[in-house]
Write a protein that holds these residues in place. Structure first.
Motif, PDB file in Angstrom:
ATOM      1  N   ILE A 119       0.829  -1.223   0.050  1.00  0.00           N
ATOM      2  CA  ILE A 119      -0.141   0.011  -0.171  1.00  0.00           C
ATOM      3  C   ILE A 119       0.817   1.411   0.013  1.00  0.00           C
ATOM      4  O   ILE A 119       1.664   1.339   0.931  1.00  0.00           O
ATOM      5  CB  ILE A 119      -0.915   0.246   1.212  1.00  0.00           C
ATOM      6  N   ALA A 120       0.568   2.258  -1.057  1.00  0.00           N
ATOM      7  CA  ALA A 120       1.378   3.338  -1.137  1.00  0.00           C
ATOM      8  C   ALA A 120       0.281   4.456  -0.543  1.00  0.00           C
ATOM      9  O   ALA A 120      -0.753   4.450  -0.948  1.00  0.00           O
ATOM     10  CB  ALA A 120       1.868   3.652  -2.504  1.00  0.00           C
ATOM     11  N   LYS A 144       2.711  -4.344   3.303  1.00  0.00           N
ATOM     12  CA  LYS A 144       4.058  -3.676   3.011  1.00  0.00           C
ATOM     13  C   LYS A 144       3.399  -2.139   2.995  1.00  0.00           C
ATOM     14  O   LYS A 144       2.797  -1.936   2.020  1.00  0.00           O
ATOM     15  CB  LYS A 144       4.809  -4.065   1.846  1.00  0.00           C
ATOM     16  N   PHE A 145       4.176  -1.295   3.617  1.00  0.00           N
ATOM     17  CA  PHE A 145       3.956   0.078   3.266  1.00  0.00           C
ATOM     18  C   PHE A 145       4.986   0.924   2.855  1.00  0.00           C
ATOM     19  O   PHE A 145       6.020   0.732   2.963  1.00  0.00           O
ATOM     20  CB  PHE A 145       3.763   0.871   4.813  1.00  0.00           C
ATOM     21  N   ILE A 146       4.605   1.561   1.839  1.00  0.00           N
ATOM     22  CA  ILE A 146       5.477   2.357   0.880  1.00  0.00           C
ATOM     23  C   ILE A 146       5.131   3.939   0.972  1.00  0.00           C
ATOM     24  O   ILE A 146       4.134   4.328   0.507  1.00  0.00           O
ATOM     25  CB  ILE A 146       5.583   1.855  -0.617  1.00  0.00           C
ATOM     26  N   PRO A 147       5.798   4.702   1.370  1.00  0.00           N
ATOM     27  CA  PRO A 147       5.665   6.129   1.430  1.00  0.00           C
ATOM     28  C   PRO A 147       5.896   6.704   0.079  1.00  0.00           C
ATOM     29  O   PRO A 147       6.859   6.176  -0.490  1.00  0.00           O
ATOM     30  CB  PRO A 147       6.623   6.701   2.546  1.00  0.00           C
ATOM     31  N   ILE A 148       5.303   7.609  -0.458  1.00  0.00           N
ATOM     32  CA  ILE A 148       5.354   8.250  -1.685  1.00  0.00           C
ATOM     33  C   ILE A 148       5.772   9.607  -1.825  1.00  0.00           C
ATOM     34  O   ILE A 148       6.502  10.026  -2.555  1.00  0.00           O
ATOM     35  CB  ILE A 148       4.163   7.997  -2.391  1.00  0.00           C
ATOM     36  N   ASP A 149       5.612  10.407  -0.837  1.00  0.00           N
ATOM     37  CA  ASP A 149       6.208  11.623  -0.816  1.00  0.00           C
ATOM     38  C   ASP A 149       7.543  11.481  -1.109  1.00  0.00           C
ATOM     39  O   ASP A 149       8.426  10.791  -0.553  1.00  0.00           O
ATOM     40  CB  ASP A 149       5.914  12.316   0.559  1.00  0.00           C
ATOM     41  N   ARG A 266       6.611  11.195 -10.779  1.00  0.00           N
ATOM     42  CA  ARG A 266       6.182  10.058 -11.362  1.00  0.00           C
ATOM     43  C   ARG A 266       7.546   8.787 -10.813  1.00  0.00           C
ATOM     44  O   ARG A 266       7.468   7.582 -10.974  1.00  0.00           O
ATOM     45  CB  ARG A 266       6.519   9.916 -12.649  1.00  0.00           C
ATOM     46  N   ILE A 267       8.747   9.321 -10.364  1.00  0.00           N
ATOM     47  CA  ILE A 267      10.068   8.723 -10.132  1.00  0.00           C
ATOM     48  C   ILE A 267       9.607   7.939  -8.816  1.00  0.00           C
ATOM     49  O   ILE A 267       9.887   6.657  -8.809  1.00  0.00           O
ATOM     50  CB  ILE A 267      11.134   9.516  -9.768  1.00  0.00           C
ATOM     51  N   PRO A 268       9.215   8.368  -7.761  1.00  0.00           N
ATOM     52  CA  PRO A 268       8.878   7.579  -6.557  1.00  0.00           C
ATOM     53  C   PRO A 268       7.797   6.697  -6.636  1.00  0.00           C
ATOM     54  O   PRO A 268       7.665   5.493  -6.228  1.00  0.00           O
ATOM     55  CB  PRO A 268       8.582   8.585  -5.356  1.00  0.00           C
TER      56      PRO A 268
END
Length: 388
Positions: A119-120, A144-149, A266-268
């Protein structure tokens, strides 16, 4: 087998960027749910292009309008995120992106975790106000947690398998927005269009104002502290006008790592979507001119007084974070509605963030989502009476 994807807030900039990446590799993805608040036309076009069967439209009026107008389409329309259970039917999707703006994004985040392998979350309010609730669900459902900032994704990438106990210091960078080099004497003459004119990023009005005051960095410090289980003393902000360096991590073994990339969300997003295997994204060459002149500096707290609010924060999760979010939202909206001036907005945010009746919430931990929403309503109503 195609990887199942959920995108909440698909009509916003993060949602559109996520779709732009999937569009180039559509054979490997199956989008099963999109959501919007009011942008019916865009979400319908997205659903048609990506053959999405389920759409949540959170605004009731627009939900009824869409359901009637597009009744002949092979699409299921829903008006509540509570319907996620019936849409996903207890099956885990590969990746969920939650880019819903504001406090409305907290409940969907909690709901999506149990249905997501990854989850982002871009929603600052959800992480800042409800991280202890989110973390509990992540552990419970092994998600699994994915930060997007960009700053937090950079820290996440730099840390790798290192535990937080190996971290000596983390630096997150701030562009300084449109007023980094403007004379402090002239800050009282700021117009709304000036505050919205961010030099590096294309953002919505609310986050653009937060960037100009650097309140967004106060929030990002809180996020970093919570996500990576750090102390506030371990996190510092550095101004960096080019937005090329996104984070610096100094380890206890004397190594320091720096992560750079173009100011492009778009990169992260791309790297979060393809986190399980190596993949290539078109990118520019390293900009040596910027690297040779990073202009990294400590924050000028006279220019950006709201950064001093970090000193009011407590190390444990508390409802005071909800107070901060609510106070800031209240006065930013007043500024955007031309009801107060820019300098007045900053003074009011600082004043009421330190209001004695609000500071007591530093001692109270949020036990559930209802605690957070009730406090937000209470603070909003209180501010209406105090600031008239």
């Amino acid at each position: 087998m195609k990887k199942k994807i959920v995108i909440l807030g698909s009509t916003g900039s993060i949602g559109r960027n996520t779709l732009s990446i999937i569009r180039k590799d559509i054979k490997n993805f199956d989008i099963i749910l999109l959501s919007t608040n009011k942008n019916i036309k865009r979400v319908i076009n997205q659903a048609k292009e990506f053959k999405v069967k389920n759409i949540i439209i959170s605004d009731s009026k627009n939900f009824l309008k869409a359901k009637k107008k597009y009744k002949n389409l092979d699409i299921n329309f829903f008006n509540s995120f509570s319907k996620i259970d019936s849409i996903l039917k207890k099956k885990k999707v590969f990746y969920s992106m939650n880019s819903i703006i504001g406090m409305d994004g907290l409940k969907p985040s909690l709901k999506l975790i149990k249905y997501s392998k990854n989850i982002a979350i871009v929603n600052k309010e959800a992480i800042i106000c409800g991280w202890n609730l989110i973390k509990k669900e992540l552990i419970r459902f092994k998600t699994k947690f994915i930060p997007i900032d960009s700053e937090h994704f950079s820290i996440y990438s730099l840390m790798g398998n290192n535990l937080n106990k190996n971290i000596d210091k983390i630096f997150i960078t701030a562009s300084g927005g449109p007023f980094l080099k403007r004379s402090i004497k002239n800050l009282n003459q700021i117009k709304k269009k000036d505050a919205l004119n961010h030099p590096n990023w294309k953002m919505g009005k609310k986050i653009s104002i937060d960037s100009s005051t650097m309140m967004n960095k106060v929030f990002e410090v809180i996020e970093a502290k919570k996500i990576f289980d750090l102390k506030y003393k371990d996190i510092s902000i550095l101004t960096h006008p080019k937005s090329y360096v996104h984070a610096i991590v100094k380890f206890k073994n004397a190594l320091t790592k720096i992560l750079i990339h173009e100011p492009d969300m778009r990169i992260p997003i791309y790297n979060s979507l393809y986190s399980e295997h190596n993949s290539k994204i078109p990118s520019k060459n390293i900009d040596l001119k910027i690297l040779n002149n990073l202009e990294l500096k400590k924050v000028d707290t006279k220019r950006f007084p709201l950064t001093n609010l970090i000193n009011k924060l407590v190390e444990y999760d508390s409802l005071y974070e909800t107070v901060l979010i609510t106070v800031n939202d209240f006065f930013v909206l007043k500024f955007l509605s031309d009801k107060i001036k820019y300098n007045e907005m900053i003074k009011m945010i600082y004043k009421y963030s330190n209001y004695h009746e609000f500071l007591k919430f530093r001692k109270i931990k949020p036990k559930n989502v209802e605690d957070i929403y009730k406090l937000r309503n209470y603070v909003s109503l209180k501010l209406q009476t105090l600031s008239v």
